[in-house]
Design a protein around this motif. Structure first.
Motif, short mmCIF file in Angstrom:
data_model
loop_
_atom_site.label_atom_id
_atom_site.label_comp_id
_atom_site.label_asym_id
_atom_site.label_seq_id
_atom_site.Cartn_x
_atom_site.Cartn_y
_atom_site.Cartn_z
N GLN A 41 23.28 -1.61 33.56
CA GLN A 41 24.08 -0.57 34.20
C GLN A 41 23.70 -0.51 35.66
OE1 GLN A 41 22.94 2.77 31.86
NE2 GLN A 41 24.17 2.16 30.11
N CYS A 42 24.51 -1.09 36.50
CA CYS A 42 24.19 -1.23 37.92
C CYS A 42 24.65 0.00 38.70
CB CYS A 42 24.82 -2.49 38.47
SG CYS A 42 24.21 -3.97 37.70
N PHE A 43 24.04 1.10 38.41
CA PHE A 43 24.28 2.29 39.22
C PHE A 43 23.04 3.16 39.15
CE2 PHE A 43 25.59 3.49 34.96
CZ PHE A 43 25.01 4.72 34.79
N SER A 44 22.87 3.97 40.17
CA SER A 44 21.72 4.86 40.22
C SER A 44 21.97 5.90 41.30
CB SER A 44 20.45 4.07 40.54
OG SER A 44 19.36 4.94 40.64
N ILE A 48 16.56 3.29 45.38
CA ILE A 48 15.62 2.25 44.96
C ILE A 48 15.60 2.19 43.44
CG2 ILE A 48 13.24 1.44 44.99
CD1 ILE A 48 12.86 2.99 47.62
N VAL A 49 15.85 0.99 42.90
CA VAL A 49 15.77 0.77 41.45
C VAL A 49 14.69 -0.27 41.20
CG1 VAL A 49 16.98 -0.14 39.43
CG2 VAL A 49 18.19 1.33 41.04
N VAL A 50 13.80 0.04 40.26
CA VAL A 50 12.78 -0.91 39.84
C VAL A 50 13.12 -1.37 38.42
CG1 VAL A 50 10.34 -1.21 39.26
CG2 VAL A 50 10.98 0.10 41.28
N GLU A 85 23.12 -3.60 45.49
CA GLU A 85 22.16 -3.36 46.57
C GLU A 85 22.85 -3.41 47.93
OE1 GLU A 85 17.76 -4.93 47.18
OE2 GLU A 85 19.24 -6.43 47.79
N SER A 86 23.78 -4.34 48.10
CA SER A 86 24.41 -4.53 49.41
C SER A 86 25.49 -3.52 49.74
CB SER A 86 25.00 -5.94 49.49
OG SER A 86 26.12 -6.05 48.63
#
Length: 157
Positions: A41-44, A48-50, A85-86
């Motif tokens: 799941q590419c959201f936050s 910063i995601v670890v 990220e971009s």
């Protein structure tokens, strides 16, 4: 993206927290019931995601399900996180324990896991802007796109 690797219990988690602070969306594969879906799941809400435990993700997602390393699937996964990220001022930090050194396991699944992890780490190094090895809490920078790579490699010899 930043790839942080090193031996087990060598201070990778502590080093990342000291470098990046506490306001982190931390997703670990070392928990009692890790969720592969949480990595996909590419959201936050955090910038910063670890993603901690790359080698465990490789084991759960690929080792039992693929007769050969699914390089295209892994690279597509990395592409998705790089795109996330971009899109804004965000950082994705990958933490992996080195399981590719030492005695080669006798068990075929353990050998497959070791091989897949090594190949996945090679792709991570290619994708990430920064690569660090942490040994006993000390960082050795292997890659930093802002520096001249030849000078940096020479300094680390």
């Amino acid at each position: 993206m930043h790839f942080v690797k090193g031996g087990a219990f060598n201070g990778k988690r502590k080093w990342v927290k000291q470098k990046y602070g506490e306001d982190i969306d931390w997703r670990s594969m070392y928990t009692a019931n890790p969720e592969i879906a949480s990595w996909e799941q590419c959201f936050s809400h955090s910038s910063i995601v670890v993603l901690e435990g790359v080698e465990q993700y490789i084991k759960k997602a690929f080792v039992n399900n693929h007769p050969s390393f699914p390089r295209q699937t892994w690279c597509a996964f990395l592409d998705t996180w790089r795109k996330w990220e971009s899109e804004d001022e965000r950082t994705v930090i990958w933490i992996g324990t080195d399981v590719t050194k030492g005695i080669v396991p006798i068990d075929p699944l353990e050998r497959t896991w070791r091989d897949y992890t090594g190949w996945a780490y090679q792709e991570l190094v290619r994708y990430c802007n920064t690569v660090s090895v942490i040994w006993y809490g000390l960082e050795q920078r292997l890659k930093n796109e802002e520096e001249n790579q030849d000078d940096h490699l020479y300094k680390n010899r």
